[in-house]
Design an enzyme around this catalytic site. Structure first.
Site, PDB file in Angstrom:
ATOM      1  N   GLU A   1      -8.494   0.560  -2.870  1.00 52.45           N
ATOM      2  CA  GLU A   1      -9.539   0.704  -1.746  1.00 52.45           C
ATOM      3  C   GLU A   1     -10.427   1.976  -2.024  1.00 52.45           C
ATOM      4  O   GLU A   1      -9.986   2.971  -2.418  1.00 52.45           O
ATOM      5  CB  GLU A   1      -8.447   0.982  -0.614  1.00 52.45           C
ATOM      6  CG  GLU A   1      -7.786  -0.532  -0.089  1.00 52.45           C
ATOM      7  CD  GLU A   1      -7.094  -0.091   1.016  1.00 52.45           C
ATOM      8  OE1 GLU A   1      -6.857   0.819   1.604  1.00 52.45           O
ATOM      9  OE2 GLU A   1      -6.273  -1.168   1.381  1.00 52.45           O
TER      10      GLU A   1
ATOM     11  N   ASN B   1       1.056  -1.175  -0.007  1.00 50.32           N
ATOM     12  CA  ASN B   1       0.209   0.112   0.017  1.00 50.32           C
ATOM     13  C   ASN B   1       0.858   1.066   0.026  1.00 50.32           C
ATOM     14  O   ASN B   1       1.791   1.453   0.749  1.00 50.32           O
ATOM     15  CB  ASN B   1      -0.783  -0.128   1.418  1.00 50.32           C
ATOM     16  CG  ASN B   1      -1.915   1.230   1.345  1.00 50.32           C
ATOM     17  OD1 ASN B   1      -1.426   2.307   1.248  1.00 50.32           O
ATOM     18  ND2 ASN B   1      -2.979   0.918   1.886  1.00 50.32           N
TER      19      ASN B   1
ATOM     20  N   THR C   1      -8.380   3.900   8.488  1.00 50.77           N
ATOM     21  CA  THR C   1      -9.576   3.307   8.554  1.00 50.77           C
ATOM     22  C   THR C   1      -9.620   2.288   9.895  1.00 50.77           C
ATOM     23  O   THR C   1      -8.862   1.449  10.124  1.00 50.77           O
ATOM     24  CB  THR C   1      -9.402   2.028   7.408  1.00 50.77           C
ATOM     25  OG1 THR C   1      -9.010   2.853   6.109  1.00 50.77           O
ATOM     26  CG2 THR C   1     -10.771   1.504   6.998  1.00 50.77           C
TER      27      THR C   1
ATOM     28  N   ARG D   1      -9.249   8.156  -1.089  1.00 50.82           N
ATOM     29  CA  ARG D   1     -10.148   8.614   0.025  1.00 50.82           C
ATOM     30  C   ARG D   1     -11.228   9.745  -0.508  1.00 50.82           C
ATOM     31  O   ARG D   1     -10.583  10.628  -1.392  1.00 50.82           O
ATOM     32  CB  ARG D   1      -9.533   8.965   1.334  1.00 50.82           C
ATOM     33  CG  ARG D   1      -8.857   8.013   2.058  1.00 50.82           C
ATOM     34  CD  ARG D   1      -8.131   8.254   3.340  1.00 50.82           C
ATOM     35  NE  ARG D   1      -9.397   8.686   4.470  1.00 50.82           N
ATOM     36  CZ  ARG D   1      -9.493   7.535   5.454  1.00 50.82           C
ATOM     37  NH1 ARG D   1      -8.760   6.927   5.601  1.00 50.82           N
ATOM     38  NH2 ARG D   1     -10.633   7.960   6.072  1.00 50.82           N
TER      39      ARG D   1
ATOM     40  N   HIS E   1      -5.548   3.711  -1.734  1.00 53.22           N
ATOM     41  CA  HIS E   1      -6.792   4.055  -1.271  1.00 53.22           C
ATOM     42  C   HIS E   1      -7.193   5.455  -1.561  1.00 53.22           C
ATOM     43  O   HIS E   1      -6.547   6.446  -1.477  1.00 53.22           O
ATOM     44  CB  HIS E   1      -6.824   3.849   0.326  1.00 53.22           C
ATOM     45  CG  HIS E   1      -8.146   4.145   0.979  1.00 53.22           C
ATOM     46  ND1 HIS E   1      -8.135   4.310   2.569  1.00 53.22           N
ATOM     47  CD2 HIS E   1      -9.229   4.644   0.518  1.00 53.22           C
ATOM     48  CE1 HIS E   1      -9.203   4.426   2.723  1.00 53.22           C
ATOM     49  NE2 HIS E   1     -10.173   4.624   1.656  1.00 53.22           N
TER      50      HIS E   1
ATOM     51  N   ARG F   1      -6.692  12.861   0.818  1.00 55.43           N
ATOM     52  CA  ARG F   1      -5.868  13.358   1.726  1.00 55.43           C
ATOM     53  C   ARG F   1      -4.382  12.761   1.238  1.00 55.43           C
ATOM     54  O   ARG F   1      -3.319  13.430   1.497  1.00 55.43           O
ATOM     55  CB  ARG F   1      -6.245  12.929   3.370  1.00 55.43           C
ATOM     56  CG  ARG F   1      -6.067  11.373   3.398  1.00 55.43           C
ATOM     57  CD  ARG F   1      -6.457  11.432   4.885  1.00 55.43           C
ATOM     58  NE  ARG F   1      -7.387  11.628   5.425  1.00 55.43           N
ATOM     59  CZ  ARG F   1      -8.163  10.999   6.499  1.00 55.43           C
ATOM     60  NH1 ARG F   1      -7.285  10.364   7.323  1.00 55.43           N
ATOM     61  NH2 ARG F   1      -9.437  11.395   6.818  1.00 55.43           N
TER      62      ARG F   1
ATOM     63  N   ASP G   1      -0.119   4.507  -0.344  1.00 54.51           N
ATOM     64  CA  ASP G   1      -0.733   5.812   0.210  1.00 54.51           C
ATOM     65  C   ASP G   1       0.095   6.845   0.956  1.00 54.51           C
ATOM     66  O   ASP G   1      -0.059   7.877   0.696  1.00 54.51           O
ATOM     67  CB  ASP G   1      -1.978   5.443   1.373  1.00 54.51           C
ATOM     68  CG  ASP G   1      -3.155   4.612   0.822  1.00 54.51           C
ATOM     69  OD1 ASP G   1      -2.900   4.406  -0.396  1.00 54.51           O
ATOM     70  OD2 ASP G   1      -3.765   4.109   1.372  1.00 54.51           O
ATOM     71  N   HIS G   2       0.902   6.113   1.937  1.00 54.75           N
ATOM     72  CA  HIS G   2       1.704   7.310   2.575  1.00 54.75           C
ATOM     73  C   HIS G   2       2.906   7.712   1.972  1.00 54.75           C
ATOM     74  O   HIS G   2       3.634   8.769   2.496  1.00 54.75           O
ATOM     75  CB  HIS G   2       2.150   6.646   4.033  1.00 54.75           C
ATOM     76  CG  HIS G   2       0.777   6.201   4.645  1.00 54.75           C
ATOM     77  ND1 HIS G   2      -0.044   7.298   5.156  1.00 54.75           N
ATOM     78  CD2 HIS G   2      -0.102   5.332   5.291  1.00 54.75           C
ATOM     79  CE1 HIS G   2      -1.197   6.821   5.562  1.00 54.75           C
ATOM     80  NE2 HIS G   2      -1.015   5.483   5.550  1.00 54.75           N
TER      81      HIS G   2
ATOM     82  N   GLY H   1       0.951  -1.224   4.569  1.00 56.42           N
ATOM     83  CA  GLY H   1       1.552  -0.100   3.849  1.00 56.42           C
ATOM     84  C   GLY H   1       2.363   0.963   4.967  1.00 56.42           C
ATOM     85  O   GLY H   1       3.617   1.004   4.734  1.00 56.42           O
ATOM     86  N   HIS H   2       1.795   1.296   6.021  1.00 52.19           N
ATOM     87  CA  HIS H   2       2.232   2.387   6.875  1.00 52.19           C
ATOM     88  C   HIS H   2       3.618   1.917   7.181  1.00 52.19           C
ATOM     89  O   HIS H   2       4.629   2.721   7.338  1.00 52.19           O
ATOM     90  CB  HIS H   2       1.299   2.773   7.853  1.00 52.19           C
ATOM     91  CG  HIS H   2       2.008   3.754   8.902  1.00 52.19           C
ATOM     92  ND1 HIS H   2       2.401   3.573   9.908  1.00 52.19           N
ATOM     93  CD2 HIS H   2       1.650   5.267   8.711  1.00 52.19           C
ATOM     94  CE1 HIS H   2       2.648   4.745  10.463  1.00 52.19           C
ATOM     95  NE2 HIS H   2       2.212   5.584   9.682  1.00 52.19           N
TER      96      HIS H   2
ATOM     97  N   GLU I   1     -11.044  -9.092   3.114  1.00 50.90           N
ATOM     98  CA  GLU I   1     -10.063  -8.735   3.977  1.00 50.90           C
ATOM     99  C   GLU I   1     -10.201  -8.520   5.340  1.00 50.90           C
ATOM    100  O   GLU I   1     -11.011  -7.595   5.689  1.00 50.90           O
ATOM    101  CB  GLU I   1      -9.498  -7.467   3.271  1.00 50.90           C
ATOM    102  CG  GLU I   1      -8.047  -7.174   3.811  1.00 50.90           C
ATOM    103  CD  GLU I   1      -7.249  -6.004   3.218  1.00 50.90           C
ATOM    104  OE1 GLU I   1      -7.063  -5.974   1.957  1.00 50.90           O
ATOM    105  OE2 GLU I   1      -6.515  -5.241   3.720  1.00 50.90           O
TER     106      GLU I   1
ATOM    107  N   HIS J   1      -3.906  -4.375   7.671  1.00 51.58           N
ATOM    108  CA  HIS J   1      -3.923  -3.085   8.540  1.00 51.58           C
ATOM    109  C   HIS J   1      -3.071  -3.258   9.698  1.00 51.58           C
ATOM    110  O   HIS J   1      -3.125  -4.390  10.711  1.00 51.58           O
ATOM    111  CB  HIS J   1      -5.329  -2.802   9.055  1.00 51.58           C
ATOM    112  CG  HIS J   1      -5.582  -1.459   9.266  1.00 51.58           C
ATOM    113  ND1 HIS J   1      -5.040  -0.638  10.420  1.00 51.58           N
ATOM    114  CD2 HIS J   1      -5.947  -0.194   8.515  1.00 51.58           C
ATOM    115  CE1 HIS J   1      -5.248   0.562  10.262  1.00 51.58           C
ATOM    116  NE2 HIS J   1      -6.064   0.853   9.222  1.00 51.58           N
ATOM    117  N   GLY J   2      -2.085  -2.480   9.811  1.00 45.37           N
ATOM    118  CA  GLY J   2      -1.416  -2.378  11.095  1.00 45.37           C
ATOM    119  C   GLY J   2      -0.058  -3.160  11.076  1.00 45.37           C
ATOM    120  O   GLY J   2       0.714  -3.393  12.104  1.00 45.37           O
TER     121      GLY J   2
HETATM  122  N1  PXP Z   1      -6.085  -3.036   4.109  1.00 42.98           N
HETATM  123  C1  PXP Z   1      -7.033  -1.867   4.175  1.00 42.98           C
HETATM  124  C2  PXP Z   1      -8.289  -2.685   3.791  1.00 42.98           C
HETATM  125  C3  PXP Z   1      -6.524  -0.818   4.452  1.00 42.98           C
HETATM  126  O1  PXP Z   1      -7.573   0.133   4.579  1.00 42.98           O
HETATM  127  C4  PXP Z   1      -5.226  -0.385   4.859  1.00 42.98           C
HETATM  128  C5  PXP Z   1      -4.963   1.033   5.130  1.00 42.98           C
HETATM  129  O2  PXP Z   1      -5.163   1.807   4.124  1.00 42.98           O
HETATM  130  C6  PXP Z   1      -4.344  -1.360   4.633  1.00 42.98           C
HETATM  131  C7  PXP Z   1      -4.707  -2.612   4.348  1.00 42.98           C
HETATM  132  C8  PXP Z   1      -2.724  -1.189   5.212  1.00 42.98           C
HETATM  133  O3  PXP Z   1      -2.714  -0.777   6.353  1.00 42.98           O
HETATM  134  P1  PXP Z   1      -1.613  -0.271   7.069  1.00 42.98           P
HETATM  135  O4  PXP Z   1      -1.250   1.012   6.269  1.00 42.98           O
HETATM  136  O5  PXP Z   1      -1.683  -0.027   8.490  1.00 42.98           O
HETATM  137  O6  PXP Z   1      -0.320  -1.319   6.575  1.00 42.98           O
END
Ligand code: PXP
Length: 250
Positions: free
Chosen positions: A76, A13, A107, A51, A49, A55, A15-16, A222-223, A157, A200-201
């Site tokens: 996403e 991911n 999220t 949004r 993602h 952002r 996004d960041h 991602g993050h 997911e 996520h996380g």
């Molecule tokens: N999966 C989904 C559906 C998400 O919304 C996110 C965050 O955008 C991720 C995975 C990735 O999460 P993280 O950035 O915390 O790794």
């Protein structure tokens, strides 16, 4: 305890990368370049993602990713009319529907499929007809999984955020409970014929227990990876995540 484990895909991911770019405006760092490096480092797909408040990832980012990356894009998005139009225009490989609240930092929870069954079924149908694989981002709960199946999603997911938070905060009982819920619900979902992803996380410390779950075939991360990239570079950060996933899933 390996039960028919398949290859475990890594969706990176990005996004960041866009978050950092947008902090200053302008073009740098470029999420497309991050996607290309992620592919070189062993990612199996790219996740972004879009949004509602834009952002981080922008409409132009999605256009460039669709046109220029060689791997599947997992878009996403919230289940809104605007996003559905965008998805139908680009027809990404996968669409992952997530809940979105403007004031949240990320999220926070899973989608409440049970409370929105009819609307989601109508929302998903044209996306499936357009050839997108539709995934629902949900908590590891049997009622949500059953509803995901009924509304026509091909993929779920499972939200790993609560599991990762419990690990980070040293709440051992919560950690065990959240991990077990993901394990049990991954099996339940696969038995219903759903493909199971998780995300996520996730970090280097939390990825292995999830990667060991044989029914999970994709992780979206991602993050943490973008954070690690600051210290070690993006390709080594991703390669290390891939190494840990492989070690957990020989
Ligand atoms: N999966 C989904 C559906 C998400 O919304 C996110 C965050 O955008 C991720 C995975 C990735 O999460 P993280 O950035 O915390 O790794």
């Amino acid at each position: 305890m390996i039960r028919n484990a398949q290859y475990l895909r890594l969706g990176v991911n990005i996004d960041h990368v866009a978050t950092v770019r947008n902090a200053r405006g302008g073009d740098n760092p470029d999420p497309l370049r991050a996607a290309q490096l992620a592919i070189e480092a062993g990612a199996d797909g790219i996740t972004a993602h879009l949004r509602e408040d834009r952002r981080h990832i922008s409409d132009t980012d999605i256009e460039r990713l669709i046109e220029q990356i060689s791997l599947p894009l997992n878009l996403e998005m919230a289940a809104t009319t605007e996003m559905q139009k965008i998805a139908l225009r680009h027809k990404p490989h996968a669409v992952c529907l997530v809940p979105e609240k403007r004031e949240e930092r990320t999220t926070e929870g899973g989608l409440n499929v049970v409370s929105e069954e009819k609307r989601l079924a109508q929302f998903i149908a044209p996306l499936c007809t357009a050839g997108c694989r539709v995934s629902l981002f949900i908590a590891a709960q049997s009622d949500q999984i059953e509803a995901a199946k009924r509304v026509g999603a091909q993929v779920i997911e499972l939200h790993s955020g609560a599991y990762c938070d419990a690990y980070a905060e040293g709440r051992h009982e919560d950690y065990d409970r959240e991990l077990e819920a993901i394990q049990v619900m991954a099996k339940f979902a696969q038995e219903l014929g759903l493909e199971v992803h998780a995300g996520h996380g996730l970090t280097y410390d939390t990825v292995m227990a999830i990667a060991e779950i044989p029914e999970v075939v994709e992780l979206n991360i991602g993050h943490f990876l973008i954070g690690e990239a600051i210290f070690n570079g993006l390709k080594p950060a991703i390669a290390e995540m891939r190494r840990r996933m492989n070690a957990a899933r020989p």
